[in-house]
Scaffold this motif. Sequence first.
Motif, PDB file in Angstrom:
ATOM      1  N   ARG A 195      -6.858   7.827  -0.392  1.00  0.00           N
ATOM      2  CA  ARG A 195      -7.203   6.604  -0.370  1.00  0.00           C
ATOM      3  C   ARG A 195      -6.839   6.007   1.036  1.00  0.00           C
ATOM      4  O   ARG A 195      -7.794   5.416   1.812  1.00  0.00           O
ATOM      5  N   ALA A 196      -5.911   6.804   1.573  1.00  0.00           N
ATOM      6  CA  ALA A 196      -5.569   6.334   3.098  1.00  0.00           C
ATOM      7  C   ALA A 196      -6.711   6.829   4.268  1.00  0.00           C
ATOM      8  O   ALA A 196      -7.168   6.210   4.914  1.00  0.00           O
ATOM      9  N   ASP A 198      -9.864   4.472   3.458  1.00  0.00           N
ATOM     10  CA  ASP A 198      -9.631   3.372   4.365  1.00  0.00           C
ATOM     11  C   ASP A 198      -9.666   3.384   5.765  1.00  0.00           C
ATOM     12  O   ASP A 198     -10.426   2.582   6.437  1.00  0.00           O
ATOM     13  N   TRP A 199      -9.194   4.733   6.283  1.00  0.00           N
ATOM     14  CA  TRP A 199      -9.122   5.054   7.876  1.00  0.00           C
ATOM     15  C   TRP A 199     -10.527   5.061   8.295  1.00  0.00           C
ATOM     16  O   TRP A 199     -11.060   4.502   9.250  1.00  0.00           O
ATOM     17  N   HIS A 203     -17.186   5.605  -2.751  1.00  0.00           N
ATOM     18  CA  HIS A 203     -16.423   4.785  -2.059  1.00  0.00           C
ATOM     19  C   HIS A 203     -17.334   4.431  -0.735  1.00  0.00           C
ATOM     20  O   HIS A 203     -17.219   5.350   0.182  1.00  0.00           O
ATOM     21  N   MET A 262       0.941  -1.231  -0.102  1.00  0.00           N
ATOM     22  CA  MET A 262      -0.168   0.209  -0.044  1.00  0.00           C
ATOM     23  C   MET A 262       0.832   1.358   0.001  1.00  0.00           C
ATOM     24  O   MET A 262       1.783   1.287   0.747  1.00  0.00           O
ATOM     25  N   ALA A 274     -13.244   3.999   6.877  1.00  0.00           N
ATOM     26  CA  ALA A 274     -14.217   2.935   6.701  1.00  0.00           C
ATOM     27  C   ALA A 274     -13.896   1.946   7.851  1.00  0.00           C
ATOM     28  O   ALA A 274     -14.995   1.076   8.417  1.00  0.00           O
ATOM     29  N   ARG A 275     -12.457   1.872   8.231  1.00  0.00           N
ATOM     30  CA  ARG A 275     -12.259   0.889   9.425  1.00  0.00           C
ATOM     31  C   ARG A 275     -13.236   1.706  10.669  1.00  0.00           C
ATOM     32  O   ARG A 275     -13.683   0.760  11.600  1.00  0.00           O
TER      33      ARG A 275
END
Length: 212
Positions: free
Chosen positions: A201-202, A205-206, A71, A1, A208-209
Amino acid sequence: MDLPQAGALRLTLPDARVHDALAPALAAFAERHPDVRVQLGRAGGNAGGASGPCDLSIGLEPPADPARVAHRLGALRTCLYAAPGYLAGRPPPEHPIELAMHDCIGLHVDPQRGDAPRPVGWRLWRGSERVVVMVRERYGVDTPAMAMQLAARGVGIAALHAAGTAARHGAGLVPVLPEWEMKPVTLYALSGLPRLPARARALVDWLARALA
């Protein structure tokens, strides 16, 4: 990544519910990635004047514009809370239908709905069960922070997002009907780019977690 690239990332948020729910995750992201400057703004407002391909907006539904890429971040869950002092003054509800006998604090991000005197339907879920209860809203507010403050002062039962546990504990609130929650709202990160840059993107993703 890929590691996030240093620089500015403009993010717009739709309303106060989302501001409060994502604030802890955004603060943690800033601490983890100090070289990424996240500039926040509201939808339709100013997000600090940043420009460039890394801009994102948070939406409550997928975009109608096919040029925008969605997303999925996850669901914004909302549960019920009250102060122990309020619950000591009357029997706590054991089923959502009993909320009709309680004072409730409604959250209306559309200010035109907040001052309606008529009963309001709260939709609650438990597994496959769905219940709509017409509740008596003693207060109608437009921010989760105000709903939490009023609930902490014992004026009624508030529907608050499931994020922000520390803030609720600090306010002394306890769960009401803990097996039930309000109908969740799905959040999306929206972009005009088919492939997000590393720092965007980071962040996706953060978040989403955080909402998983």
